[in-house]
Design a protein around this motif. Structure first.
Motif, short mmCIF file in Angstrom:
data_model
loop_
_atom_site.label_atom_id
_atom_site.label_comp_id
_atom_site.label_asym_id
_atom_site.label_seq_id
_atom_site.Cartn_x
_atom_site.Cartn_y
_atom_site.Cartn_z
N ASP A 210 26.79 60.40 27.94
CA ASP A 210 25.82 59.34 27.67
C ASP A 210 25.01 59.00 28.93
O ASP A 210 24.49 57.91 29.07
CB ASP A 210 26.49 58.11 27.08
CG ASP A 210 27.59 57.56 27.96
OD1 ASP A 210 27.92 58.18 28.99
OD2 ASP A 210 28.12 56.48 27.63
N TYR A 211 24.92 59.95 29.85
CA TYR A 211 24.17 59.76 31.07
C TYR A 211 23.68 61.10 31.62
O TYR A 211 24.22 62.16 31.31
CB TYR A 211 25.02 59.06 32.15
CG TYR A 211 26.32 59.79 32.42
CD1 TYR A 211 26.37 60.85 33.32
CD2 TYR A 211 27.49 59.42 31.77
CE1 TYR A 211 27.55 61.54 33.55
CE2 TYR A 211 28.67 60.10 31.99
CZ TYR A 211 28.69 61.15 32.90
OH TYR A 211 29.86 61.83 33.12
N PHE A 212 22.62 61.04 32.40
CA PHE A 212 22.16 62.16 33.20
C PHE A 212 22.94 62.08 34.52
O PHE A 212 23.28 60.98 34.97
CB PHE A 212 20.68 62.02 33.54
CG PHE A 212 19.75 62.13 32.37
CD1 PHE A 212 19.21 63.35 32.02
CD2 PHE A 212 19.39 61.01 31.63
CE1 PHE A 212 18.31 63.46 30.95
CE2 PHE A 212 18.51 61.10 30.58
CZ PHE A 212 17.97 62.33 30.23
N PRO B 26 22.34 65.14 29.12
CA PRO B 26 23.05 64.80 27.89
C PRO B 26 22.61 65.68 26.72
O PRO B 26 21.41 65.90 26.52
CB PRO B 26 22.68 63.34 27.64
CG PRO B 26 22.18 62.83 28.94
CD PRO B 26 21.58 64.01 29.64
N GLU B 27 23.58 66.17 25.98
CA GLU B 27 23.28 67.03 24.83
C GLU B 27 22.38 66.33 23.82
O GLU B 27 21.51 66.94 23.23
CB GLU B 27 24.59 67.46 24.19
CG GLU B 27 24.44 68.50 23.11
CD GLU B 27 25.78 68.99 22.60
OE1 GLU B 27 25.82 70.14 22.15
OE2 GLU B 27 26.77 68.24 22.65
N VAL C 188 24.33 71.31 30.20
CA VAL C 188 24.13 70.37 29.10
C VAL C 188 25.52 70.01 28.59
O VAL C 188 26.32 70.89 28.27
CB VAL C 188 23.28 70.99 27.98
CG1 VAL C 188 23.17 70.04 26.80
CG2 VAL C 188 21.90 71.38 28.51
N LYS C 189 25.81 68.71 28.56
CA LYS C 189 27.15 68.25 28.15
C LYS C 189 27.01 67.05 27.21
O LYS C 189 26.03 66.32 27.26
CB LYS C 189 27.98 67.83 29.37
CG LYS C 189 28.32 68.99 30.28
CD LYS C 189 29.30 68.56 31.34
CE LYS C 189 29.74 69.76 32.17
NZ LYS C 189 30.72 69.38 33.18
#
Length: 94
Positions: free
Chosen positions: A81-83, A42-43, A77-78
């Motif tokens: 709200d989750y890995f 998550p960014e 990396v996006k």
């Protein structure tokens, strides 16, 4: 049989560095089983961790498992709200 994809939610009350450490240990478990992994970080987590700490948590920690980490691990990396971990069996031993 292992799942081919897993998601781990961000925990707002937990420090980003602890969450990144936990995620890197999850990645490590799969790399130690000769799996290739594509991961999404998550960014919001990535942007709060100093780059040298990130490198220690991910690259220094995981490069101990394989000399060809760049072939076994693909990081994105996006704004999520989750890995996420997506697994692939290696065709060639690493």
């Amino acid at each position: 049989m292992m799942p081919s994809s897993q998601q781990f939610p961000i925990h707002p009350d937990c420090p980003a560095v602890i969450q990144m450490l936990a995620f890197s240990l999850e990645i490590r478990a799969y790399l130690s089983k000769n799996m290739s992994v594509d991961v999404i970080i998550p960014e919001s987590i990535f942007s709060t961790i100093p780059s040298e700490i990130f490198e220690e948590l991910v690259f220094d920690n995981l490069s101990q498992l394989t000399p060809v980490l760049d072939k076994a691990l693909n990081i994105k990396v996006k704004p999520s709200d989750y890995f996420q971990i997506n697994l692939h069996a290696n065709k060639d031993p690493l």
